[in-house]
Design a protein around this motif. Structure first.
Motif, PDB file in Angstrom:
ATOM      1  N   THR A   1       0.179  -3.108   4.959  1.00  0.00           N
ATOM      2  CA  THR A   1       1.271  -3.951   5.437  1.00  0.00           C
ATOM      3  C   THR A   1       2.308  -4.092   4.326  1.00  0.00           C
ATOM      4  OG1 THR A   1      -0.300  -5.216   6.760  1.00  0.00           O
ATOM      5  CG2 THR A   1       1.846  -6.226   6.349  1.00  0.00           C
ATOM      6  N   PRO A   2       3.575  -3.822   4.617  1.00  0.00           N
ATOM      7  CA  PRO A   2       4.598  -3.994   3.576  1.00  0.00           C
ATOM      8  C   PRO A   2       4.650  -5.443   3.084  1.00  0.00           C
ATOM      9  CG  PRO A   2       5.481  -2.778   5.447  1.00  0.00           C
ATOM     10  CD  PRO A   2       4.140  -3.315   5.869  1.00  0.00           C
ATOM     11  N   ALA A   3       4.932  -5.591   1.804  1.00  0.00           N
ATOM     12  CA  ALA A   3       5.010  -6.925   1.194  1.00  0.00           C
ATOM     13  C   ALA A   3       6.166  -7.717   1.782  1.00  0.00           C
ATOM     14  CB  ALA A   3       5.191  -6.793  -0.309  1.00  0.00           C
ATOM     15  N   PRO A   4       5.983  -9.026   1.959  1.00  0.00           N
ATOM     16  CA  PRO A   4       7.092  -9.862   2.423  1.00  0.00           C
ATOM     17  C   PRO A   4       8.106 -10.049   1.295  1.00  0.00           C
ATOM     18  CG  PRO A   4       5.213 -11.236   1.891  1.00  0.00           C
ATOM     19  CD  PRO A   4       4.770  -9.801   1.727  1.00  0.00           C
ATOM     20  N   GLY A   5       9.251 -10.575   1.621  1.00  0.00           N
ATOM     21  CA  GLY A   5      10.252 -10.866   0.603  1.00  0.00           C
ATOM     22  C   GLY A   5      11.298  -9.775   0.502  1.00  0.00           C
ATOM     23  N   THR A   6      12.117  -9.900  -0.521  1.00  0.00           N
ATOM     24  CA  THR A   6      13.195  -8.956  -0.745  1.00  0.00           C
ATOM     25  C   THR A   6      12.797  -8.005  -1.870  1.00  0.00           C
ATOM     26  OG1 THR A   6      14.790 -10.637  -0.090  1.00  0.00           O
ATOM     27  CG2 THR A   6      15.644  -8.745  -1.309  1.00  0.00           C
TER      28      THR A   6
ATOM     29  N   GLN B   1       0.695  -1.320   0.000  1.00  0.00           N
ATOM     30  CA  GLN B   1       0.000   0.000   0.000  1.00  0.00           C
ATOM     31  C   GLN B   1       0.716   1.359   0.000  1.00  0.00           C
ATOM     32  OE1 GLN B   1      -1.909   2.973   2.511  1.00  0.00           O
ATOM     33  NE2 GLN B   1      -0.265   2.083   3.510  1.00  0.00           N
ATOM     34  N   THR B   2       0.537   2.419   0.805  1.00  0.00           N
ATOM     35  CA  THR B   2       0.935   3.856   0.693  1.00  0.00           C
ATOM     36  C   THR B   2       2.323   4.222   1.179  1.00  0.00           C
ATOM     37  OG1 THR B   2       0.077   6.018   0.714  1.00  0.00           O
ATOM     38  CG2 THR B   2      -0.442   4.976   2.571  1.00  0.00           C
ATOM     39  N   THR B   3       2.736   5.245   1.727  1.00  0.00           N
ATOM     40  CA  THR B   3       4.109   5.606   2.043  1.00  0.00           C
ATOM     41  C   THR B   3       4.979   4.363   2.203  1.00  0.00           C
ATOM     42  OG1 THR B   3       2.881   6.859   3.658  1.00  0.00           O
ATOM     43  CG2 THR B   3       5.142   7.494   3.303  1.00  0.00           C
ATOM     44  N   TYR B   4       6.014   4.284   1.419  1.00  0.00           N
ATOM     45  CA  TYR B   4       6.819   3.080   1.389  1.00  0.00           C
ATOM     46  C   TYR B   4       7.524   2.868   2.711  1.00  0.00           C
ATOM     47  CZ  TYR B   4       5.619   3.419  -3.419  1.00  0.00           C
ATOM     48  OH  TYR B   4       4.906   3.515  -4.581  1.00  0.00           O
ATOM     49  N   ALA B   5       7.301   1.705   3.267  1.00  0.00           N
ATOM     50  CA  ALA B   5       7.786   1.335   4.590  1.00  0.00           C
ATOM     51  C   ALA B   5       9.292   1.430   4.662  1.00  0.00           C
ATOM     52  CB  ALA B   5       7.315  -0.068   4.936  1.00  0.00           C
ATOM     53  N   ALA B   6       9.766   2.566   5.101  1.00  0.00           N
ATOM     54  CA  ALA B   6      11.205   2.798   5.255  1.00  0.00           C
ATOM     55  C   ALA B   6      11.956   2.402   3.994  1.00  0.00           C
ATOM     56  CB  ALA B   6      11.742   2.060   6.475  1.00  0.00           C
ATOM     57  N   ASP B   7      11.273   2.552   2.852  1.00  0.00           N
ATOM     58  CA  ASP B   7      11.873   2.244   1.555  1.00  0.00           C
ATOM     59  C   ASP B   7      12.360   0.806   1.451  1.00  0.00           C
ATOM     60  OD1 ASP B   7      11.363   4.844   0.804  1.00  0.00           O
ATOM     61  OD2 ASP B   7      13.327   5.545   1.443  1.00  0.00           O
ATOM     62  N   THR B   8      11.762  -0.118   2.212  1.00  0.00           N
ATOM     63  CA  THR B   8      12.207  -1.501   2.164  1.00  0.00           C
ATOM     64  C   THR B   8      11.259  -2.408   1.386  1.00  0.00           C
ATOM     65  OG1 THR B   8      11.142  -2.024   4.256  1.00  0.00           O
ATOM     66  CG2 THR B   8      13.450  -1.315   4.348  1.00  0.00           C
ATOM     67  N   ALA B   9       9.987  -2.062   1.286  1.00  0.00           N
ATOM     68  CA  ALA B   9       9.017  -2.881   0.551  1.00  0.00           C
ATOM     69  C   ALA B   9       7.780  -2.038   0.260  1.00  0.00           C
ATOM     70  CB  ALA B   9       8.618  -4.111   1.357  1.00  0.00           C
ATOM     71  N   PRO B  10       7.135  -2.315  -0.865  1.00  0.00           N
ATOM     72  CA  PRO B  10       5.915  -1.573  -1.183  1.00  0.00           C
ATOM     73  C   PRO B  10       4.707  -2.162  -0.457  1.00  0.00           C
ATOM     74  CG  PRO B  10       6.347  -3.161  -2.898  1.00  0.00           C
ATOM     75  CD  PRO B  10       7.507  -3.252  -1.916  1.00  0.00           C
ATOM     76  N   TYR B  11       3.640  -1.403  -0.458  1.00  0.00           N
ATOM     77  CA  TYR B  11       2.339  -1.926  -0.079  1.00  0.00           C
ATOM     78  C   TYR B  11       1.748  -2.474  -1.367  1.00  0.00           C
ATOM     79  CZ  TYR B  11       3.147   0.884   4.066  1.00  0.00           C
ATOM     80  OH  TYR B  11       3.688   1.425   5.195  1.00  0.00           O
ATOM     81  N   VAL B  12       1.297  -3.736  -1.346  1.00  0.00           N
ATOM     82  CA  VAL B  12       0.862  -4.368  -2.586  1.00  0.00           C
ATOM     83  C   VAL B  12      -0.610  -4.787  -2.594  1.00  0.00           C
ATOM     84  CG1 VAL B  12       3.181  -5.115  -3.232  1.00  0.00           C
ATOM     85  CG2 VAL B  12       1.733  -6.634  -1.875  1.00  0.00           C
ATOM     86  N   THR B  13      -1.340  -4.393  -1.587  1.00  0.00           N
ATOM     87  CA  THR B  13      -2.775  -4.634  -1.546  1.00  0.00           C
ATOM     88  C   THR B  13      -3.461  -3.268  -1.498  1.00  0.00           C
ATOM     89  OG1 THR B  13      -2.434  -6.694  -0.342  1.00  0.00           O
ATOM     90  CG2 THR B  13      -4.658  -5.767  -0.299  1.00  0.00           C
ATOM     91  N   PRO B  14      -4.445  -3.042  -2.378  1.00  0.00           N
ATOM     92  CA  PRO B  14      -5.090  -1.726  -2.421  1.00  0.00           C
ATOM     93  C   PRO B  14      -5.659  -1.300  -1.072  1.00  0.00           C
ATOM     94  CG  PRO B  14      -5.720  -3.022  -4.327  1.00  0.00           C
ATOM     95  CD  PRO B  14      -4.974  -3.949  -3.390  1.00  0.00           C
TER      96      PRO B  14
ATOM     97  N   TRP C   1       9.770  -1.301  -8.205  1.00  0.00           N
ATOM     98  CA  TRP C   1      10.450  -2.157  -7.228  1.00  0.00           C
ATOM     99  C   TRP C   1      10.930  -3.420  -7.928  1.00  0.00           C
ATOM    100  CZ3 TRP C   1      10.861  -0.837  -2.036  1.00  0.00           C
ATOM    101  CH2 TRP C   1      10.079   0.222  -1.605  1.00  0.00           C
ATOM    102  N   GLU C   2      12.157  -3.827  -7.655  1.00  0.00           N
ATOM    103  CA  GLU C   2      12.654  -5.113  -8.134  1.00  0.00           C
ATOM    104  C   GLU C   2      12.370  -6.168  -7.079  1.00  0.00           C
ATOM    105  OE1 GLU C   2      16.863  -4.708  -8.769  1.00  0.00           O
ATOM    106  OE2 GLU C   2      16.594  -3.634 -10.667  1.00  0.00           O
ATOM    107  N   SER C   3      11.850  -7.326  -7.533  1.00  0.00           N
ATOM    108  CA  SER C   3      11.603  -8.447  -6.638  1.00  0.00           C
ATOM    109  C   SER C   3      11.421  -9.687  -7.505  1.00  0.00           C
ATOM    110  CB  SER C   3      10.368  -8.182  -5.760  1.00  0.00           C
ATOM    111  OG  SER C   3      10.284  -9.151  -4.731  1.00  0.00           O
ATOM    112  N   VAL C   4      10.684 -10.676  -6.994  1.00  0.00           N
ATOM    113  CA  VAL C   4      10.344 -11.862  -7.768  1.00  0.00           C
ATOM    114  C   VAL C   4       8.837 -12.050  -7.737  1.00  0.00           C
ATOM    115  CG1 VAL C   4      12.548 -13.042  -7.415  1.00  0.00           C
ATOM    116  CG2 VAL C   4      10.686 -13.413  -5.795  1.00  0.00           C
ATOM    117  N   ASP C   5       8.292 -12.672  -8.803  1.00  0.00           N
ATOM    118  CA  ASP C   5       6.855 -12.924  -8.835  1.00  0.00           C
ATOM    119  C   ASP C   5       6.537 -14.224  -8.095  1.00  0.00           C
ATOM    120  OD1 ASP C   5       7.474 -15.017 -10.559  1.00  0.00           O
ATOM    121  OD2 ASP C   5       6.481 -14.149 -12.297  1.00  0.00           O
ATOM    122  N   THR C   6       5.282 -14.658  -8.176  1.00  0.00           N
ATOM    123  CA  THR C   6       4.871 -15.866  -7.452  1.00  0.00           C
ATOM    124  C   THR C   6       5.554 -17.123  -7.976  1.00  0.00           C
ATOM    125  OG1 THR C   6       2.932 -16.024  -8.882  1.00  0.00           O
ATOM    126  CG2 THR C   6       2.630 -14.952  -6.743  1.00  0.00           C
ATOM    127  N   ASN C   7       6.138 -17.065  -9.180  1.00  0.00           N
ATOM    128  CA  ASN C   7       6.893 -18.186  -9.734  1.00  0.00           C
ATOM    129  C   ASN C   7       8.394 -18.028  -9.507  1.00  0.00           C
ATOM    130  OD1 ASN C   7       4.602 -19.541 -10.769  1.00  0.00           O
ATOM    131  ND2 ASN C   7       4.565 -18.107 -12.475  1.00  0.00           N
TER     132      ASN C   7
END
Length: 189
Positions: free
Chosen positions: A108-113, A19-32, A130-136
Protein backbone atom coordinates in the motif's frame (compact mmCIF):
# COMPACT_ATOMS: atom_id res chain seq x y z
CA UNK A 1 16.76 3.22 29.34
CA UNK A 2 15.18 6.58 28.33
CA UNK A 3 17.82 7.28 25.61
CA UNK A 4 17.63 3.69 24.35
CA UNK A 5 13.84 3.80 24.15
CA UNK A 6 13.98 7.13 22.28
CA UNK A 7 16.37 5.61 19.73
CA UNK A 8 14.01 2.65 19.37
CA UNK A 9 10.97 4.83 18.74
CA UNK A 10 12.83 7.08 16.30
CA UNK A 11 13.85 4.09 14.22
CA UNK A 12 10.40 2.54 14.45
CA UNK A 13 8.83 5.81 13.32
CA UNK A 14 11.10 5.86 10.28
CA UNK A 15 10.89 2.21 9.37
CA UNK A 16 7.35 1.36 8.41
CA UNK A 17 5.18 2.84 5.70
CA UNK A 18 5.05 0.96 2.15
CA UNK A 19 6.65 -1.40 -0.74
CA UNK A 20 7.58 -2.34 -4.54
CA UNK A 21 6.90 -0.61 -7.93
CA UNK A 22 6.28 2.97 -6.95
CA UNK A 23 2.59 3.75 -7.09
CA UNK A 24 2.39 5.98 -10.14
CA UNK A 25 5.48 7.71 -8.74
CA UNK A 26 3.34 9.39 -6.07
CA UNK A 27 4.42 7.56 -2.88
CA UNK A 28 6.72 4.73 -1.87
CA UNK A 29 5.78 1.46 -0.26
CA UNK A 30 7.13 1.79 3.27
CA UNK A 31 6.29 -1.55 4.87
CA UNK A 32 8.43 -4.56 3.91
CA UNK A 33 6.82 -6.99 1.49
CA UNK A 34 9.06 -9.85 2.63
CA UNK A 35 10.82 -10.97 5.79
CA UNK A 36 13.87 -8.81 6.43
CA UNK A 37 16.87 -8.47 8.74
CA UNK A 38 18.61 -5.09 8.51
CA UNK A 39 21.53 -3.72 10.50
CA UNK A 40 21.19 0.06 10.72
CA UNK A 41 23.73 2.68 11.71
CA UNK A 42 22.16 5.68 13.42
CA UNK A 43 23.93 8.91 14.23
CA UNK A 44 23.50 9.85 17.88
CA UNK A 45 23.16 13.36 19.31
CA UNK A 46 26.94 13.69 19.78
CA UNK A 47 27.77 12.26 16.34
CA UNK A 48 28.45 8.76 17.64
CA UNK A 49 27.43 5.80 15.45
CA UNK A 50 24.90 3.47 17.05
CA UNK A 51 23.86 0.15 15.55
CA UNK A 52 20.34 -1.23 15.63
CA UNK A 53 19.10 -4.47 14.17
CA UNK A 54 15.57 -4.50 12.72
CA UNK A 55 13.79 -7.71 11.80
CA UNK A 56 10.41 -7.95 10.10
CA UNK A 57 7.98 -10.85 9.70
CA UNK A 58 5.74 -10.37 6.68
CA UNK A 59 3.49 -13.22 7.80
CA UNK A 60 2.92 -11.78 11.30
CA UNK A 61 3.24 -8.05 10.45
CA UNK A 62 5.61 -7.80 13.39
CA UNK A 63 8.83 -5.88 13.83
CA UNK A 64 11.70 -6.44 16.25
CA UNK A 65 14.30 -3.74 16.98
CA UNK A 66 17.43 -4.57 18.98
CA UNK A 67 19.68 -1.57 19.76
CA UNK A 68 23.35 -2.39 20.23
CA UNK A 69 24.42 -2.40 23.88
CA UNK A 70 20.91 -1.75 25.27
CA UNK A 71 19.02 -3.89 27.77
CA UNK A 72 15.78 -3.28 25.88
CA UNK A 73 14.22 -4.83 22.78
CA UNK A 74 11.15 -3.44 21.04
CA UNK A 75 8.52 -5.78 19.57
CA UNK A 76 5.70 -4.19 17.58
CA UNK A 77 2.62 -6.02 16.33
CA UNK A 78 1.08 -3.91 13.56
CA UNK A 79 -2.09 -6.01 13.29
CA UNK A 80 -3.04 -5.33 16.92
CA UNK A 81 -1.23 -1.95 17.14
CA UNK A 82 0.59 -3.11 20.29
CA UNK A 83 4.14 -2.32 21.36
CA UNK A 84 6.01 -4.57 23.77
CA UNK A 85 9.26 -3.33 25.29
CA UNK A 86 11.35 -6.15 26.68
CA UNK A 87 13.70 -5.35 29.55
CA UNK A 88 16.29 -8.15 29.34
CA UNK A 89 17.68 -7.27 32.79
CA UNK A 90 14.35 -7.43 34.66
CA UNK A 91 12.92 -10.10 32.31
CA UNK A 92 9.79 -8.01 31.87
CA UNK A 93 7.60 -7.17 28.89
CA UNK A 94 5.80 -3.81 29.12
CA UNK A 95 2.83 -3.67 26.74
CA UNK A 96 1.36 -0.42 25.43
CA UNK A 97 -0.32 1.00 22.37
CA UNK A 98 2.12 1.26 19.43
CA UNK A 99 3.28 4.80 18.60
CA UNK A 100 2.09 6.48 15.42
CA UNK A 101 -1.39 6.94 14.12
CA UNK A 102 -1.10 5.23 10.76
CA UNK A 103 0.27 2.05 9.26
CA UNK A 104 0.51 1.24 5.58
CA UNK A 105 -0.07 -2.44 4.89
CA UNK A 106 2.53 -4.13 2.69
CA UNK A 107 1.88 -3.19 -0.95
CA UNK A 108 0.00 0.00 0.00
CA UNK A 109 1.47 3.40 -0.91
CA UNK A 110 2.38 5.55 2.08
CA UNK A 111 -0.08 8.28 3.05
CA UNK A 112 0.97 11.92 2.98
CA UNK A 113 2.81 14.05 0.49
CA UNK A 114 5.85 12.51 -1.20
CA UNK A 115 8.19 13.78 -3.90
CA UNK A 116 10.42 11.34 -5.76
CA UNK A 117 13.98 12.73 -5.88
CA UNK A 118 16.05 10.03 -7.57
CA UNK A 119 17.77 6.66 -7.28
CA UNK A 120 20.52 5.71 -4.84
CA UNK A 121 22.40 2.62 -3.70
CA UNK A 122 22.83 1.86 0.00
CA UNK A 123 24.37 -1.34 1.43
CA UNK A 124 24.53 -2.69 -2.14
CA UNK A 125 20.77 -2.28 -2.60
CA UNK A 126 18.99 0.00 -5.06
CA UNK A 127 16.50 2.43 -3.52
CA UNK A 128 14.57 5.56 -4.42
CA UNK A 129 14.99 8.79 -2.46
CA UNK A 130 11.69 10.44 -1.49
CA UNK A 131 11.15 13.81 0.16
CA UNK A 132 8.46 13.89 2.85
CA UNK A 133 8.14 14.47 6.61
CA UNK A 134 8.87 12.11 9.49
CA UNK A 135 6.50 11.24 12.35
CA UNK A 136 7.48 14.53 14.04
CA UNK A 137 6.57 16.50 10.87
CA UNK A 138 10.24 17.33 10.14
CA UNK A 139 11.30 17.44 6.45
CA UNK A 140 13.16 14.21 5.74
CA UNK A 141 14.60 12.39 2.74
CA UNK A 142 13.90 8.65 2.86
CA UNK A 143 15.42 5.97 0.64
CA UNK A 144 13.08 2.98 0.14
CA UNK A 145 13.57 -0.15 -1.93
CA UNK A 146 10.80 -1.21 -4.28
CA UNK A 147 9.83 -3.93 -1.76
CA UNK A 148 9.39 -1.47 1.13
CA UNK A 149 12.70 -1.58 2.98
CA UNK A 150 13.97 1.65 4.48
CA UNK A 151 17.67 1.93 3.64
CA UNK A 152 18.36 5.48 4.75
CA UNK A 153 17.01 8.77 6.04
CA UNK A 154 18.51 12.26 6.24
CA UNK A 155 17.21 15.51 7.75
CA UNK A 156 18.67 18.81 6.59
CA UNK A 157 21.52 16.91 4.92
CA UNK A 158 22.36 15.18 8.23
CA UNK A 159 22.34 11.38 8.26
CA UNK A 160 19.73 9.99 10.65
CA UNK A 161 19.84 6.29 9.78
CA UNK A 162 21.45 4.13 7.09
CA UNK A 163 21.44 0.39 6.43
CA UNK A 164 24.83 -1.29 6.80
CA UNK A 165 23.58 -4.74 5.75
CA UNK A 166 20.34 -6.15 4.37
CA UNK A 167 19.02 -9.71 4.31
CA UNK A 168 15.66 -10.93 3.05
CA UNK A 169 15.98 -14.29 4.81
CA UNK A 170 12.94 -15.79 6.53
CA UNK A 171 12.50 -14.86 10.20
CA UNK A 172 11.44 -17.32 12.90
CA UNK A 173 8.06 -16.52 14.50
CA UNK A 174 9.43 -16.82 18.05
CA UNK A 175 11.75 -13.81 17.50
CA UNK A 176 8.67 -11.59 17.76
CA UNK A 177 7.47 -12.82 21.16
CA UNK A 178 9.09 -12.45 24.59
CA UNK A 179 11.19 -15.42 25.69
CA UNK A 180 9.77 -17.80 28.29
CA UNK A 181 10.04 -16.55 31.84
CA UNK A 182 9.31 -12.88 31.11
CA UNK A 183 6.54 -11.30 33.18
CA UNK A 184 4.10 -9.00 31.43
CA UNK A 185 3.37 -5.45 32.61
CA UNK A 186 0.26 -3.68 31.33
CA UNK A 187 0.43 -0.05 32.54
CA UNK A 188 -2.86 1.42 33.68
CA UNK A 189 -4.25 4.18 31.45
Amino acid sequence: MRCGFRRLTVLAGLLLGAQTTYAADTAPYVTPMHDADIDYVMVGPNGQHLHQRMRWSSKLWRQRVDPEGAATVMLTDYRTHRLMVLDTTAKSATVTEAPGDSFSAPGTPAPGTWKQVGPATIAGEACMIWESVDTNKLPTDFCYTTDGLLLGATQGGRLVVQAASVSRAGQADDLFDPPEGYHRIDPKH
